[in-house]
Design a protein around this motif. Structure first.
Motif, PDB file in Angstrom:
ATOM      1  N   ILE A 114       0.825  -1.214   0.000  1.00  0.00           N
ATOM      2  CA  ILE A 114       0.000   0.000   0.000  1.00  0.00           C
ATOM      3  C   ILE A 114       0.861   1.266   0.000  1.00  0.00           C
ATOM      4  CG2 ILE A 114      -1.654   1.322   1.379  1.00  0.00           C
ATOM      5  CD1 ILE A 114      -2.840  -1.367   2.273  1.00  0.00           C
ATOM      6  N   GLN A 115       1.994   1.219   0.689  1.00  0.00           N
ATOM      7  CA  GLN A 115       2.866   2.391   0.731  1.00  0.00           C
ATOM      8  C   GLN A 115       3.518   2.663  -0.624  1.00  0.00           C
ATOM      9  OE1 GLN A 115       5.659   1.736   3.923  1.00  0.00           O
ATOM     10  NE2 GLN A 115       4.275   2.578   5.484  1.00  0.00           N
ATOM     11  N   GLY A 116       3.655   1.622  -1.442  1.00  0.00           N
ATOM     12  CA  GLY A 116       4.307   1.799  -2.738  1.00  0.00           C
ATOM     13  C   GLY A 116       3.354   2.036  -3.890  1.00  0.00           C
ATOM     14  N   GLY A 117       2.069   1.896  -3.654  1.00  0.00           N
ATOM     15  CA  GLY A 117       1.107   2.084  -4.738  1.00  0.00           C
ATOM     16  C   GLY A 117      -0.199   1.383  -4.420  1.00  0.00           C
ATOM     17  N   PRO A 118      -1.141   1.412  -5.341  1.00  0.00           N
ATOM     18  CA  PRO A 118      -2.443   0.791  -5.102  1.00  0.00           C
ATOM     19  C   PRO A 118      -2.343  -0.736  -5.009  1.00  0.00           C
ATOM     20  CG  PRO A 118      -2.267   1.503  -7.381  1.00  0.00           C
ATOM     21  CD  PRO A 118      -1.072   2.055  -6.671  1.00  0.00           C
ATOM     22  N   LEU A 119      -3.199  -1.312  -4.175  1.00  0.00           N
ATOM     23  CA  LEU A 119      -3.210  -2.761  -3.987  1.00  0.00           C
ATOM     24  C   LEU A 119      -3.613  -3.493  -5.263  1.00  0.00           C
ATOM     25  CD1 LEU A 119      -2.965  -5.150  -1.996  1.00  0.00           C
ATOM     26  CD2 LEU A 119      -5.377  -4.782  -1.408  1.00  0.00           C
ATOM     27  N   GLY A 120      -4.432  -2.851  -6.066  1.00  0.00           N
ATOM     28  CA  GLY A 120      -4.958  -3.477  -7.273  1.00  0.00           C
ATOM     29  C   GLY A 120      -3.902  -3.933  -8.270  1.00  0.00           C
ATOM     30  N   ILE A 121      -2.750  -3.276  -8.296  1.00  0.00           N
ATOM     31  CA  ILE A 121      -1.735  -3.662  -9.273  1.00  0.00           C
ATOM     32  C   ILE A 121      -1.088  -5.007  -8.937  1.00  0.00           C
ATOM     33  CG2 ILE A 121      -1.234  -1.247  -9.836  1.00  0.00           C
ATOM     34  CD1 ILE A 121       1.314  -1.468  -8.160  1.00  0.00           C
ATOM     35  N   PHE A 122      -1.321  -5.480  -7.700  1.00  0.00           N
ATOM     36  CA  PHE A 122      -0.770  -6.778  -7.303  1.00  0.00           C
ATOM     37  C   PHE A 122      -1.789  -7.908  -7.450  1.00  0.00           C
ATOM     38  CE2 PHE A 122       2.307  -3.973  -5.443  1.00  0.00           C
ATOM     39  CZ  PHE A 122       3.484  -4.700  -5.428  1.00  0.00           C
ATOM     40  N   ILE A 123      -2.924  -7.574  -8.031  1.00  0.00           N
ATOM     41  CA  ILE A 123      -3.961  -8.584  -8.234  1.00  0.00           C
ATOM     42  C   ILE A 123      -4.056  -8.914  -9.715  1.00  0.00           C
ATOM     43  CG2 ILE A 123      -6.411  -9.132  -8.017  1.00  0.00           C
ATOM     44  CD1 ILE A 123      -6.511  -7.187  -5.635  1.00  0.00           C
ATOM     45  N   ASN A 124      -3.796 -10.175 -10.037  1.00  0.00           N
ATOM     46  CA  ASN A 124      -3.867 -10.622 -11.431  1.00  0.00           C
ATOM     47  C   ASN A 124      -4.439 -12.030 -11.458  1.00  0.00           C
ATOM     48  OD1 ASN A 124      -2.305 -12.081 -13.907  1.00  0.00           O
ATOM     49  ND2 ASN A 124      -2.812  -9.953 -14.392  1.00  0.00           N
ATOM     50  N   ILE A 125      -5.632 -12.175 -12.016  1.00  0.00           N
ATOM     51  CA  ILE A 125      -6.341 -13.456 -12.001  1.00  0.00           C
ATOM     52  C   ILE A 125      -5.589 -14.554 -12.754  1.00  0.00           C
ATOM     53  CG2 ILE A 125      -8.485 -14.645 -12.550  1.00  0.00           C
ATOM     54  CD1 ILE A 125      -8.648 -12.622 -10.258  1.00  0.00           C
ATOM     55  N   PRO A 126      -5.111 -14.314 -13.993  1.00  0.00           N
ATOM     56  CA  PRO A 126      -4.380 -15.382 -14.697  1.00  0.00           C
ATOM     57  C   PRO A 126      -3.156 -15.884 -13.916  1.00  0.00           C
ATOM     58  CG  PRO A 126      -4.993 -13.659 -16.235  1.00  0.00           C
ATOM     59  CD  PRO A 126      -5.298 -13.138 -14.870  1.00  0.00           C
ATOM     60  N   SER A 127      -2.422 -14.960 -13.291  1.00  0.00           N
ATOM     61  CA  SER A 127      -1.254 -15.363 -12.506  1.00  0.00           C
ATOM     62  C   SER A 127      -1.664 -16.223 -11.309  1.00  0.00           C
ATOM     63  CB  SER A 127      -0.495 -14.133 -12.008  1.00  0.00           C
ATOM     64  OG  SER A 127       0.027 -13.389 -13.090  1.00  0.00           O
ATOM     65  N   ALA A 128      -2.758 -15.818 -10.652  1.00  0.00           N
ATOM     66  CA  ALA A 128      -3.243 -16.585  -9.504  1.00  0.00           C
ATOM     67  C   ALA A 128      -3.692 -17.974  -9.924  1.00  0.00           C
ATOM     68  CB  ALA A 128      -4.391 -15.836  -8.823  1.00  0.00           C
ATOM     69  N   LEU A 129      -4.329 -18.074 -11.085  1.00  0.00           N
ATOM     70  CA  LEU A 129      -4.789 -19.372 -11.577  1.00  0.00           C
ATOM     71  C   LEU A 129      -3.619 -20.285 -11.922  1.00  0.00           C
ATOM     72  CD1 LEU A 129      -7.795 -18.293 -13.838  1.00  0.00           C
ATOM     73  CD2 LEU A 129      -7.887 -19.420 -11.595  1.00  0.00           C
ATOM     74  N   ILE A 130      -2.589 -19.698 -12.539  1.00  0.00           N
ATOM     75  CA  ILE A 130      -1.415 -20.509 -12.890  1.00  0.00           C
ATOM     76  C   ILE A 130      -0.753 -21.070 -11.638  1.00  0.00           C
ATOM     77  CG2 ILE A 130       0.936 -20.417 -13.808  1.00  0.00           C
ATOM     78  CD1 ILE A 130      -0.075 -18.419 -15.882  1.00  0.00           C
ATOM     79  N   VAL A 131      -0.566 -20.217 -10.630  1.00  0.00           N
ATOM     80  CA  VAL A 131       0.130 -20.658  -9.415  1.00  0.00           C
ATOM     81  C   VAL A 131      -0.757 -21.541  -8.549  1.00  0.00           C
ATOM     82  CG1 VAL A 131       1.277 -19.911  -7.298  1.00  0.00           C
ATOM     83  CG2 VAL A 131       1.626 -18.641  -9.424  1.00  0.00           C
ATOM     84  N   GLY A 132      -1.957 -21.044  -8.231  1.00  0.00           N
ATOM     85  CA  GLY A 132      -2.849 -21.803  -7.358  1.00  0.00           C
ATOM     86  C   GLY A 132      -3.324 -23.097  -8.003  1.00  0.00           C
ATOM     87  N   GLY A 133      -3.879 -22.963  -9.213  1.00  0.00           N
ATOM     88  CA  GLY A 133      -4.376 -24.142  -9.909  1.00  0.00           C
ATOM     89  C   GLY A 133      -3.258 -25.093 -10.294  1.00  0.00           C
ATOM     90  N   GLY A 134      -2.134 -24.536 -10.737  1.00  0.00           N
ATOM     91  CA  GLY A 134      -1.009 -25.384 -11.126  1.00  0.00           C
ATOM     92  C   GLY A 134      -0.437 -26.162  -9.956  1.00  0.00           C
ATOM     93  N   THR A 135      -0.347 -25.513  -8.788  1.00  0.00           N
ATOM     94  CA  THR A 135       0.182 -26.189  -7.603  1.00  0.00           C
ATOM     95  C   THR A 135      -0.725 -27.343  -7.187  1.00  0.00           C
ATOM     96  OG1 THR A 135       1.218 -24.136  -6.818  1.00  0.00           O
ATOM     97  CG2 THR A 135       0.860 -25.879  -5.193  1.00  0.00           C
ATOM     98  N   ILE A 136      -2.030 -27.094  -7.190  1.00  0.00           N
ATOM     99  CA  ILE A 136      -2.975 -28.156  -6.841  1.00  0.00           C
ATOM    100  C   ILE A 136      -2.925 -29.277  -7.869  1.00  0.00           C
ATOM    101  CG2 ILE A 136      -5.418 -28.718  -6.558  1.00  0.00           C
ATOM    102  CD1 ILE A 136      -5.802 -25.883  -5.452  1.00  0.00           C
TER     103      ILE A 136
END
Length: 254
Positions: free
Chosen positions: A21-43
């Protein structure tokens, strides 16, 4: 409920969010495709490694990091000494009437075996076998999270490489390079967070829980064998105290 686990997660996640939050908006750290690759791929990779039932049961295993009733070795030793004194005065069958007040199923089983007339060495052998299989089950649960802790960063790197390939394919558009690089790096971030904030600490906590539970069961085995053997309570107490730290040793004999 384990306060240390909750405090640890709150501190770790809170500090990361504060830095973001101190470095910028929280939204720039949210990316659905990246989350799917890591979360779904790990499972997905976890399902390749382990049966579906094991992965489905991982959530239940993880609950032990938050909800677990730790037994006090010192309190157990005092309880065993009470049983030893009663058995010495009134006979081993006198323990039958004390089983209703015991909550630990393993201790109840050991008491029942003693009352039923099992030989001391037979009692130790049978209970040791149960502890060995308990440890195997615990180790299996720990291994799942250790594996996931290794797969998450790997899937994060895979996602990063995918993002870099896509970025290099669009080098003709300079404006797209920065955002594409940021998205590529997010997968590495997600993988590192999953591995080092969740999976690896859960595995470590489960290992600690297993060690504590095994200690309690070993105390039960040693104590019940001593009681069944008719051992002097003072000698029995000294044996049981060897399982715990010196600062926790408090004799019941005054």
């Amino acid at each position: 409920m384990d306060i240390a686990t909750i405090v640890g997660l709150v501190v770790a996640i809170g500090l990361m969010l504060m830095a973001i939050i101190q470095g910028g908006p929280l939204g720039i750290f949210i990316n659905i495709p990246s989350a799917l690759i890591v979360g779904g791929g790990t499972i997905g990779v976890g399902l390749v490694h382990y049966p579906l039932s094991d992965i489905m049961g991982a959530a239940a295993i993880a609950k032990k990091t938050l909800f677990n009733k730790d037994e006090s070795p010192h309190a157990l030793i005092i309880q065993l000494m009470e049983f030893a004194n009663k058995a010495r005065k009134e006979g081993i069958l006198s323990l039958q009437g004390m089983m209703d007040s015991v909550e630990d199923e393993f201790l109840v089983k050991a008491m029942q075996m003693a009352v039923d007339g099992q030989e001391p060495e037979t009692l130790r052998s049978m209970l040791n076998t149960e502890v060995e299989y308990l440890q195997e089950r615990h180790e299996k649960g720990q291994a799942i999270f250790v594996s996931l802790a290794g797969y998450a960063p790997a899937m994060g790197m895979v996602g990063t490489l995918i993002g870099l390939v896509q970025m290099l394919m669009n080098m003709s558009d300079p404006d797209s390079i920065g955002p594409a690089m940021a998205v590529a790096l997010l997968t590495t971030l997600y993988g590192a967070v999953l591995a080092n904030v969740f999976f690896a600490p859960i595995a470590g906590k489960l290992a600690n829980r297993s060690a504590s539970e095994t200690l309690i069961k070993n105390l039960v085995i040693e104590g019940m064998q001593s009681i069944l053997s008719g051992e002097n309570p003072r000698i029995m107490e000294q044996k049981l105290h060897a399982f715990i730290a010196p600062k926790l040793r408090e004799s019941t004999f005054k």
